[in-house]
Structure formats: C-alpha cells, structure tokens
Design a protein around this motif. Structure first.
Motif, short mmCIF file in Angstrom:
data_model
loop_
_atom_site.label_atom_id
_atom_site.label_comp_id
_atom_site.label_asym_id
_atom_site.label_seq_id
_atom_site.Cartn_x
_atom_site.Cartn_y
_atom_site.Cartn_z
N LYS A 102 -7.13 3.40 -3.84
CA LYS A 102 -6.49 4.41 -3.01
C LYS A 102 -4.97 4.40 -3.11
O LYS A 102 -4.34 5.36 -2.70
CB LYS A 102 -6.86 4.19 -1.54
N TYR A 103 -4.40 3.32 -3.60
CA TYR A 103 -2.96 3.14 -3.49
C TYR A 103 -2.33 2.65 -4.78
O TYR A 103 -2.99 2.02 -5.60
CB TYR A 103 -2.64 2.10 -2.39
N GLU A 127 0.09 -0.13 -6.24
CA GLU A 127 0.38 -1.48 -5.78
C GLU A 127 1.25 -2.22 -6.78
O GLU A 127 1.18 -1.97 -7.98
CB GLU A 127 -0.92 -2.28 -5.63
N SER A 168 1.87 10.83 -3.20
CA SER A 168 2.74 10.32 -4.26
C SER A 168 3.36 11.41 -5.13
O SER A 168 4.38 11.18 -5.74
CB SER A 168 1.97 9.34 -5.15
N LEU A 214 0.83 -1.19 0.00
CA LEU A 214 0.00 0.00 0.00
C LEU A 214 0.87 1.25 0.00
O LEU A 214 1.86 1.32 0.71
CB LEU A 214 -0.89 0.03 1.24
N VAL A 215 0.48 2.22 -0.80
CA VAL A 215 1.14 3.52 -0.84
C VAL A 215 0.05 4.56 -0.95
O VAL A 215 -0.85 4.44 -1.76
CB VAL A 215 2.08 3.63 -2.06
N ASN A 216 0.09 5.59 -0.13
CA ASN A 216 -0.92 6.64 -0.14
C ASN A 216 -0.74 7.49 -1.39
O ASN A 216 0.28 8.14 -1.57
CB ASN A 216 -0.80 7.49 1.12
#
Length: 130
Positions: free
Chosen positions: A102-103, A105, A8, A2-4
């Motif tokens: 949301k992320y 991946e 980014s 997961l990455v917000n």
C-alpha cells in the motif's frame, strides 16, 4: 515508514529506487500500540519521504544502522543509550525507496559515499518490534 500511494501522484514523493537524500528534521511519535518512535523527514531536489523507527528493544537496532550510515561510521560506534537523535539532521545518506502493498517505504540504506557494490544495510519491515 508509510506513505499513501493514492496520494503520491504529483505530491513530490521520492521515486522508487536509490535516492541520495538529506535528513531534514525529526519528530517523536507514539504508535497505536504505545511503542515510542522517531520519524525523520528525508528529501532531495526530486522529492521527500519519511523514515520511521520504533524504539522498542527489538526494533531500535534499525535506528542504529541508519544512524551509522548517516554519520558514515561503524555501527559499533553508535551507542543508543547516549544517542542524540538530532545528530543526523543535515546529514546525507542513500536510501532505497520501494513500493510495498500500500505504501512507498525506505527499505535499505547505505552511507552516501559508498558505491552501488557496497553491502547494504537492511531496514526491515516497518512493523518490526512493535
């Protein structure tokens, strides 16, 4: 993994699409559900991203496929009962970065020496097997 996405912009994350990366480090974690996991930091000159793998009986096959791509060996050669998670550090692998709801991946991977026509190894959803 997961990455917000809100963070980014300008943060040095890998762009969407196929990226050839080097596995730089590993870190063990425990999910909120109590499931153990391992997170690998992946990076290249364009950015970085993390790939997380849960170690539950239902989900650990994802780590097996990822390790096989990193080590450029058949999946059958990976024995998770005796797998050293650090054995893929400094290895190169191709990963597909996609935008989820949301992320960003890592959703697929393949050995770095395979061409674009080679079969891909599916990562599956990040919540699998929790």
């Amino acid at each position: 993994m997961l990455v917000n996405l809100e963070e980014s912009e300008g943060s040095g994350l890998l762009p969407e699409g196929w990226n050839r990366v080097t596995v730089k480090s590993e870190k063990a974690f425990t999910a909120n559900t109590g499931t153990p996991g391992i997170e690998y930091k992946l990076e290249n000159e364009r950015g970085r991203i993390a790939a997380s793998f849960y170690l539950s009986p239902k989900a650990k096959h994802r780590l097996k496929f990822f390790a096989a791509a990193c080590l450029n060996c058949p999946v059958e050669a990976i024995k998770l009962s005796a797998f050293d998670t650090a054995s893929i550090i400094d290895r190169t692998v191709d990963v597909l970065v996609t935008r989820g709801e949301k992320y960003l991946e890592v959703t697929e991977w393949r050995a770095a020496n395979e061409d674009a026509e080679s079969p891909l190894r599916q990562a599956g959803p990040h919540t699998e097997g929790r």
